[in-house]
Design an enzyme around this catalytic site. Sequence first.
Site, PDB file in Angstrom:
ATOM      1  N   SER A 102      18.363 -17.525  13.710  1.00  0.00           N
ATOM      2  CA  SER A 102      19.138 -16.549  12.928  1.00  0.00           C
ATOM      3  C   SER A 102      20.075 -15.841  13.902  1.00  0.00           C
ATOM      4  O   SER A 102      19.865 -15.909  15.124  1.00  0.00           O
ATOM      5  CB  SER A 102      18.169 -15.533  12.327  1.00  0.00           C
ATOM      6  OG  SER A 102      18.846 -14.371  11.889  1.00  0.00           O
ATOM      7  N   TYR A 162      10.772  -9.580  12.672  1.00  0.00           N
ATOM      8  CA  TYR A 162      11.656 -10.733  12.475  1.00  0.00           C
ATOM      9  C   TYR A 162      12.503 -10.986  13.723  1.00  0.00           C
ATOM     10  O   TYR A 162      12.600 -12.119  14.205  1.00  0.00           O
ATOM     11  CB  TYR A 162      12.536 -10.438  11.257  1.00  0.00           C
ATOM     12  CG  TYR A 162      13.420 -11.566  10.784  1.00  0.00           C
ATOM     13  CD1 TYR A 162      12.959 -12.473   9.836  1.00  0.00           C
ATOM     14  CD2 TYR A 162      14.721 -11.712  11.242  1.00  0.00           C
ATOM     15  CE1 TYR A 162      13.767 -13.499   9.372  1.00  0.00           C
ATOM     16  CE2 TYR A 162      15.542 -12.729  10.790  1.00  0.00           C
ATOM     17  CZ  TYR A 162      15.061 -13.626   9.854  1.00  0.00           C
ATOM     18  OH  TYR A 162      15.877 -14.632   9.391  1.00  0.00           O
TER      19      TYR A 162
HETATM   20  P1  NAP Z   1      13.328 -18.823   1.508  1.00  0.00           P
HETATM   21  O1  NAP Z   1      14.260 -19.324   0.460  1.00  0.00           O
HETATM   22  O2  NAP Z   1      12.429 -17.680   1.216  1.00  0.00           O
HETATM   23  O3  NAP Z   1      12.474 -20.062   2.008  1.00  0.00           O
HETATM   24  C1  NAP Z   1      11.458 -19.897   2.968  1.00  0.00           C
HETATM   25  C2  NAP Z   1      10.336 -20.824   2.581  1.00  0.00           C
HETATM   26  O4  NAP Z   1       9.280 -20.661   3.534  1.00  0.00           O
HETATM   27  C3  NAP Z   1       9.773 -20.475   1.200  1.00  0.00           C
HETATM   28  O5  NAP Z   1       9.547 -21.644   0.437  1.00  0.00           O
HETATM   29  C4  NAP Z   1       8.490 -19.770   1.561  1.00  0.00           C
HETATM   30  O6  NAP Z   1       7.504 -19.884   0.553  1.00  0.00           O
HETATM   31  C5  NAP Z   1       8.074 -20.531   2.809  1.00  0.00           C
HETATM   32  N1  NAP Z   1       7.079 -19.800   3.541  1.00  0.00           N
HETATM   33  C6  NAP Z   1       6.997 -18.461   3.736  1.00  0.00           C
HETATM   34  N2  NAP Z   1       5.876 -18.153   4.392  1.00  0.00           N
HETATM   35  C7  NAP Z   1       5.233 -19.323   4.623  1.00  0.00           C
HETATM   36  C8  NAP Z   1       4.001 -19.654   5.225  1.00  0.00           C
HETATM   37  N3  NAP Z   1       3.162 -18.719   5.709  1.00  0.00           N
HETATM   38  N4  NAP Z   1       3.644 -20.956   5.291  1.00  0.00           N
HETATM   39  C9  NAP Z   1       4.438 -21.909   4.771  1.00  0.00           C
HETATM   40  N5  NAP Z   1       5.596 -21.668   4.157  1.00  0.00           N
HETATM   41  C10 NAP Z   1       5.999 -20.377   4.088  1.00  0.00           C
HETATM   42  O7  NAP Z   1      14.108 -18.428   2.837  1.00  0.00           O
HETATM   43  P2  NAP Z   1      15.429 -19.002   3.532  1.00  0.00           P
HETATM   44  O8  NAP Z   1      16.454 -17.966   3.401  1.00  0.00           O
HETATM   45  O9  NAP Z   1      15.710 -20.405   3.127  1.00  0.00           O
HETATM   46  O10 NAP Z   1      14.939 -18.973   5.052  1.00  0.00           O
HETATM   47  C11 NAP Z   1      14.570 -20.115   5.766  1.00  0.00           C
HETATM   48  C12 NAP Z   1      14.689 -19.827   7.252  1.00  0.00           C
HETATM   49  O11 NAP Z   1      16.045 -19.496   7.548  1.00  0.00           O
HETATM   50  C13 NAP Z   1      13.846 -18.637   7.719  1.00  0.00           C
HETATM   51  O12 NAP Z   1      13.265 -18.912   8.975  1.00  0.00           O
HETATM   52  C14 NAP Z   1      14.856 -17.534   7.856  1.00  0.00           C
HETATM   53  O13 NAP Z   1      14.481 -16.599   8.807  1.00  0.00           O
HETATM   54  C15 NAP Z   1      16.080 -18.314   8.292  1.00  0.00           C
HETATM   55  N6  NAP Z   1      17.329 -17.603   8.042  1.00  0.00           N
HETATM   56  C16 NAP Z   1      17.694 -17.259   6.771  1.00  0.00           C
HETATM   57  C17 NAP Z   1      18.865 -16.565   6.585  1.00  0.00           C
HETATM   58  C18 NAP Z   1      19.318 -16.156   5.228  1.00  0.00           C
HETATM   59  O14 NAP Z   1      20.267 -15.362   5.157  1.00  0.00           O
HETATM   60  N7  NAP Z   1      18.730 -16.637   4.141  1.00  0.00           N
HETATM   61  C19 NAP Z   1      19.668 -16.233   7.668  1.00  0.00           C
HETATM   62  C20 NAP Z   1      19.272 -16.595   8.950  1.00  0.00           C
HETATM   63  C21 NAP Z   1      18.096 -17.293   9.116  1.00  0.00           C
HETATM   64  P3  NAP Z   1       7.392 -18.685  -0.551  1.00  0.00           P
HETATM   65  O15 NAP Z   1       8.744 -18.587  -1.190  1.00  0.00           O
HETATM   66  O16 NAP Z   1       6.331 -19.147  -1.466  1.00  0.00           O
HETATM   67  O17 NAP Z   1       7.037 -17.457   0.241  1.00  0.00           O
END
Ligand code: NAP
Length: 255
Positions: A137, A150
């Site tokens: 990130s 985070y």
């Molecule tokens: P998301 O849509 O919430 O997807 C994250 C996935 O990880 C969800 O399916 C979630 O399941 C799962 N998860 C959470 N806790 C878990 C656990 N203990 N064991 C296994 N699976 C788990 O989030 P996203 O935005 O795509 O984020 C994905 C990655 O990108 C993260 O590492 C985040 O930090 C990074 N990121 C995101 C952004 C952004 O703006 N979205 C920006 C920079 C970096 P549940 O939904 O059931 O909890």
Amino acid sequence: MTTARVVDLDLTGRTALVTGAGSGIGRACAERLAAAGADVMVVDIDERAAKEVAAATGGRAFPADLSDLDRVDELPAQVDVLVNNAGLQVVAPLTEFPPDKFSLIQRVMAEAPFRLVKLVLPHMYQRGWGRIVNISSVHGLVASPYKAAYVSAKHAMEGLSKVTALEGAAHGVTSNCINPGFVRTPLVDKQIADQAAVHGIGESEVIGRILLARAAIKELVDPADVAELAAYLCTPPARLITGSSITIDCGWTAH
Ligand code: NAP
């Protein structure tokens, strides 16, 4: 906006394990790697979502809570492409930050990626080829207030990725971080709704004035944009990119 597939990538005969692949960026990565021919292993805490994505990509579902590190050690080790993606956010000032949430975030976002790297490297070394893509990130590079757990976990991921790059180099294994700004996923939708409620303003105002205050381009990144970059890191021309942290952040960290 839908991203065109621009990278010519053939992963036929390769396996790819994507964590948090039931939603958002992880799902987009699973879909993209499957489209390139990879046999995708869909890991997510949400069993229903994991099965749905596995069905959609012709892959296999591995429901797993990555905070359970013994469960992480049981995941498949025969992996050619590892995408460490699963993550969660908790927002609170340091003086009130719940210690159990801090530990949880380190386990899911720093310790589980370490366990997975350790698990899959022997297979990659044996094949003389491997790609580790860590979805970090901007918060792996810079901080924001109220995100202590985070920001700490993402900085740990940056360190792990660089060490993996150094050790893997002699074995044909690369390791990189992708550093997105705000991406339109359920994780961010929730933050937008929360901020709108806290500030008593509309969601589009939250996006423009609060989330993208530091971004030069006032747009949310699409998950498919991140997946395309992950795919690029698996192509032959990317073989010399390792130990890098590649931003896709609308100019956020250019300040
Ligand atoms: P998301 O849509 O919430 O997807 C994250 C996935 O990880 C969800 O399916 C979630 O399941 C799962 N998860 C959470 N806790 C878990 C656990 N203990 N064991 C296994 N699976 C788990 O989030 P996203 O935005 O795509 O984020 C994905 C990655 O990108 C993260 O590492 C985040 O930090 C990074 N990121 C995101 C952004 C952004 O703006 N979205 C920006 C920079 C970096 P549940 O939904 O059931 O909890």
